[in-house]
Write an enzyme that holds these catalytic residues in place. Structure first.
Site, PDB file in Angstrom:
ATOM      1  N   ASN A 192     -36.608  20.812  -4.846  1.00 27.77           N
ATOM      2  CA  ASN A 192     -35.551  19.987  -5.410  1.00 27.77           C
ATOM      3  C   ASN A 192     -34.380  20.890  -5.751  1.00 27.77           C
ATOM      4  O   ASN A 192     -34.272  21.423  -6.858  1.00 27.77           O
ATOM      5  CB  ASN A 192     -36.054  19.261  -6.658  1.00 27.77           C
ATOM      6  CG  ASN A 192     -34.943  18.449  -7.322  1.00 27.77           C
ATOM      7  OD1 ASN A 192     -33.950  18.086  -6.684  1.00 27.77           O
ATOM      8  ND2 ASN A 192     -35.095  18.190  -8.610  1.00 27.77           N
ATOM      9  N   GLU A 197     -22.980  23.014  -6.984  1.00 31.93           N
ATOM     10  CA  GLU A 197     -23.044  23.409  -5.578  1.00 31.93           C
ATOM     11  C   GLU A 197     -21.740  23.107  -4.855  1.00 31.93           C
ATOM     12  O   GLU A 197     -21.336  23.829  -3.931  1.00 31.93           O
ATOM     13  CB  GLU A 197     -24.230  22.724  -4.879  1.00 31.93           C
ATOM     14  CG  GLU A 197     -24.006  21.315  -4.370  1.00 31.93           C
ATOM     15  CD  GLU A 197     -23.911  20.251  -5.459  1.00 31.93           C
ATOM     16  OE1 GLU A 197     -23.668  19.084  -5.112  1.00 31.93           O
ATOM     17  OE2 GLU A 197     -24.066  20.562  -6.649  1.00 31.93           O
ATOM     18  N   ASP A 198     -21.040  22.057  -5.282  1.00 32.24           N
ATOM     19  CA  ASP A 198     -19.762  21.725  -4.665  1.00 32.24           C
ATOM     20  C   ASP A 198     -18.687  22.756  -5.011  1.00 32.24           C
ATOM     21  O   ASP A 198     -17.856  23.120  -4.171  1.00 32.24           O
ATOM     22  CB  ASP A 198     -19.304  20.324  -5.077  1.00 32.24           C
ATOM     23  CG  ASP A 198     -19.342  20.107  -6.591  1.00 32.24           C
ATOM     24  OD1 ASP A 198     -19.881  20.970  -7.313  1.00 32.24           O
ATOM     25  OD2 ASP A 198     -18.828  19.069  -7.048  1.00 32.24           O
ATOM     26  N   ARG A 212     -32.893   7.234  -5.905  1.00 35.54           N
ATOM     27  CA  ARG A 212     -31.991   6.079  -5.987  1.00 35.54           C
ATOM     28  C   ARG A 212     -32.039   5.333  -4.668  1.00 35.54           C
ATOM     29  O   ARG A 212     -31.010   5.130  -4.019  1.00 35.54           O
ATOM     30  CB  ARG A 212     -30.569   6.550  -6.308  1.00 35.54           C
ATOM     31  CG  ARG A 212     -30.407   6.988  -7.758  1.00 35.54           C
ATOM     32  CD  ARG A 212     -28.969   7.014  -8.204  1.00 35.54           C
ATOM     33  NE  ARG A 212     -28.261   8.168  -7.757  1.00 35.54           N
ATOM     34  CZ  ARG A 212     -27.202   8.673  -8.392  1.00 35.54           C
ATOM     35  NH1 ARG A 212     -26.770   8.110  -9.492  1.00 35.54           N
ATOM     36  NH2 ARG A 212     -26.575   9.723  -7.921  1.00 35.54           N
ATOM     37  N   ASP A 272     -22.505  11.908  -1.448  1.00 32.98           N
ATOM     38  CA  ASP A 272     -23.485  11.671  -2.501  1.00 32.98           C
ATOM     39  C   ASP A 272     -24.173  10.342  -2.228  1.00 32.98           C
ATOM     40  O   ASP A 272     -23.631   9.470  -1.518  1.00 32.98           O
ATOM     41  CB  ASP A 272     -22.798  11.630  -3.863  1.00 32.98           C
ATOM     42  CG  ASP A 272     -22.478  13.027  -4.391  1.00 32.98           C
ATOM     43  OD1 ASP A 272     -23.038  14.001  -3.849  1.00 32.98           O
ATOM     44  OD2 ASP A 272     -21.668  13.132  -5.331  1.00 32.98           O
ATOM     45  N   ASP A 273     -25.340  10.167  -2.825  1.00 36.12           N
ATOM     46  CA  ASP A 273     -26.095   8.943  -2.556  1.00 36.12           C
ATOM     47  C   ASP A 273     -25.603   7.753  -3.374  1.00 36.12           C
ATOM     48  O   ASP A 273     -26.243   6.694  -3.391  1.00 36.12           O
ATOM     49  CB  ASP A 273     -27.597   9.163  -2.787  1.00 36.12           C
ATOM     50  CG  ASP A 273     -27.920   9.564  -4.216  1.00 36.12           C
ATOM     51  OD1 ASP A 273     -26.986   9.720  -5.026  1.00 36.12           O
ATOM     52  OD2 ASP A 273     -29.119   9.731  -4.527  1.00 36.12           O
ATOM     53  N   ARG A 318     -19.946  23.242 -15.604  1.00 31.91           N
ATOM     54  CA  ARG A 318     -19.018  23.507 -14.507  1.00 31.91           C
ATOM     55  C   ARG A 318     -17.977  24.560 -14.920  1.00 31.91           C
ATOM     56  O   ARG A 318     -17.533  25.363 -14.089  1.00 31.91           O
ATOM     57  CB  ARG A 318     -18.367  22.201 -14.035  1.00 31.91           C
ATOM     58  CG  ARG A 318     -19.391  21.284 -13.375  1.00 31.91           C
ATOM     59  CD  ARG A 318     -18.862  19.909 -13.075  1.00 31.91           C
ATOM     60  NE  ARG A 318     -18.116  19.829 -11.836  1.00 31.91           N
ATOM     61  CZ  ARG A 318     -18.652  19.817 -10.614  1.00 31.91           C
ATOM     62  NH1 ARG A 318     -19.953  19.934 -10.462  1.00 31.91           N
ATOM     63  NH2 ARG A 318     -17.890  19.703  -9.550  1.00 31.91           N
TER      64      ARG A 318
END
Length: 575
Positions: free
Chosen positions: A379, A488-489, A328, A400-401, A532
């Site tokens: 990745n 991961e969060d 992105r 985040d991007d 999640r």
């Protein structure tokens, strides 16, 4: 030196620490050699059987067996192991407490029963006075209950006095000690070496930062930055004084905290360059030190003075922004451009997760601080928390991007983090909730008056936790993150909550982020939320309990929503 008969394999194979009170209150499963045990130990056995007879109605609570089939794999003179390892594991996993009687001499069986009790979460109750492994540095009173043999007849009543929270923390500390020092012969040897290092007042080896792979050298990025402005020098931001965090500032003072390090996670094996300490100097000392920048020279004041100084209780410092990105680029470059002139920013580390390297023609925006593009391990979302060598500050802002924050929001969150350096401090708050129909946890993003998670797509934390994420946290969790490309969060929140036993801190009113230029985001995927849910329940199994803690407040600036005079200025315009 103690040794292990059956090696530990996976955290998820250990029994849960919940429920706290198990089927049996106390178990004693041990073959007695009557000819070898002392007269007082014979009296102990007699009192135990009398206790069970007296409490016949509580036969399920008290499980005593001294006539079991001996395990002949270990020979001992007094108390022999019973049955097979799997049988003992089954009994201990259903016992709240496990009774051990101190032997007259060194006993292999005693040690095996002790470490098996820790492994399967049965709090050891030790009768008598005997030496335990590494007892000069490990506080075994935080892990076990130790009583004289003369109080055998009172055991039932004493154990009944322990509250749920008392039993839980005995079990939790016992599990931590087992995993750190006794889970395998290798960890036992490593623990013994660490103890020798402690005795001679040497420092453990320093923690190692992660050396990433650079797709192109830093001078190439700098060249592209300069060319992106052409001849218009007015567009370039002013140069900013760069301040890295001091490293290893507490090298030798760690000796005074040896007991604390040995009795907490992650243990004494590594010297970390910085720790998330929250100890502050008194203000009368701060005012005379050059590293402190008090508000209005210590007089305080409104936003006019507040914006000019960092203030707080710690010396002036900066933070690093780490951005994990994948395909992105236009959005990423726009986000970085918005950071132009951001106060206290030391550096931006872009973790490039794409298989192909970034192009040499990318015009990275010049925002006045270095931008480092680095690759991690393939990745993987776990790359977000790699402790890269390029991170030279204690404070890390993970973005985040596709997340855009105002400078005021970032500045305020940084100031809050500086007062709570051991916490995750961030913006989007979420909740772990209980489904009573399925008896499982689920990830809750609905509006709520309490929260237990702060998403690391926009959060400050200490670099120390990045080391723990990759070197202390069970590998099974990182493997699950890679399997699902998710969570991961959540894993990071579980880790910090387990280490600190504190909740995260949410700042400002912002609940979520909308990326108007993104074609699709993960949270729009219907499977994303289900995964999640899966993660929360799997992480609970690995940790042995759910460490997340609820909180019912958020942090806002002091003058937020405060009426002020016309000539006065708020701390921030919008937060």
């Amino acid at each position: 030196m103690p040794f292990i008969l059956t090696n530990f394999t996976k955290h998820s194979e250990l029994p849960s620490m919940i429920p706290i009170m198990r089927r049996h209150l106390l178990s004693f499963h041990c073959y007695q050699r009557l000819a070898s045990i002392s007269a007082i130990d014979r009296l102990v056995v007699k009192q135990l059987h009398e206790l069970k007879v007296h409490k016949a109605e509580l036969s399920n609570e008290l499980l005593f067996d001294t006539n079991c089939t001996a395990d002949l794999s270990v020979s001992d003179n007094e108390w022999q192991l019973c049955e097979s390892f799997s049988k003992r594991a089954s009994i201990l996993s259903s016992s709240t407490f496990s009774l051990l009687v101190c032997p007259q001499k060194h006993s292999v069986s005693f040690w095996v029963r002790f470490q098996e009790a820790l492994r399967f979460g049965a709090v050891p109750v030790i009768l008598g006075d005997c030496s335990l492994p590494f007892d000069e540095v490990i506080d075994w009173k935080r892990v076990s209950i130790q009583l004289p043999k003369s109080r055998t007849g009172e055991l039932y009543y004493i154990l009944k006095m322990y509250s749920l929270i008392d039993v839980f923390y005995l079990r939790l500390h016992g599990r931590d000690m087992y995993l750190q020092y006794f889970q395998s012969n290798e960890t036992i040897i490593s623990s013994a070496i660490s103890l020798m290092i402690e005795r001679v007042k040497q420092l453990p080896a320093p923690s190692k930062d992660f050396q990433g792979i650079y797709p192109y050298n830093k001078s190439t990025i700098q060249a592209r930055m300069l060319s992106s402005y052409g001849n218009n020098a007015l567009l370039k931001p002013p140069s900013i004084l760069s301040v890295s965090s001091p490293k290893f500032g507490h090298n030798f003072s760690i000796w005074s905290s040896a007991f604390e390090r040995w009795n907490s996670v992650p243990g004494p094996f590594v010297t970390y360059s910085n720790l998330p300490r929250t100890m502050f100097l008194p203000p009368e000392v701060q005012k005379d030190l050059p590293g402190f920048r008090p508000i209005n020279n210590g007089k305080g004041g409104d936003g006019r003075y507040f914006s000019a100084s960092l203030g707080g209780n710690t010396e002036i410092e900066m933070f690093t922004i780490i951005i994990l990105t994948y395909d992105r680029l236009p959005i990423l470059l726009n986000i970085i451009s918005n950071l132009h002139g951001l106060q206290h920013l030391h550096k931006i580390v872009v973790v490039w997760n794409l298989a192909s390297n970034p192009g040499l023609d990318i015009a990275w925006p010049d925002i006045g601080v270095p931008i480092v593009v680095v690759r991690g391990n393939g990745n993987s979302l776990n790359n977000r928390f790699l402790p890269f060598t390029d991170i030279e500050t204690e404070a890390v802002l993970s973005l985040d991007d596709d997340v855009t924050l105002s400078h005021e929001e970032i500045n305020f969150a940084f100031r809050v983090w500086r007062e709570n350096r051991d916490r995750i401090v961030g913006f989007p708050g979420r909740l772990h909730s209980w489904n009573s129909e399925t008896n499982t946890w689920f990830y809750n993003r609905d509006l709520s008056c309490e929260l237990s998670l702060v998403l690391t797509g926009a959060a400050f934390f200490h670099k120390y936790y990045m080391h723990l994420y990759h070197n202390y946290m069970p590998a099974e969790i990182r493997e699950k993150v890679d399997e699902l490309l998710n969570c991961e969060d959540l894993a990071f929140n579980f880790l910090v909550a387990h280490v600190t036993r504190k909740p995260p801190i949410k700042v400002t009113v912002r609940r979520t982020f909308l990326c108007n230029n993104c074609e699709q985001t993960l949270w729009q995927d219907s499977d994303h939320l289900k995964e999640r849910d899966t993660c929360i329940n799997f992480f609970e199994k690995v940790f042995g309990y759910n460490p997340l803690i609820y909180t019912q407040f958020r942090a806002d600036s002091v003058l937020y929503h405060t009426r002020i005079g016309k000539e006065e200025v708020k701390c921030y315009k919008s937060v």
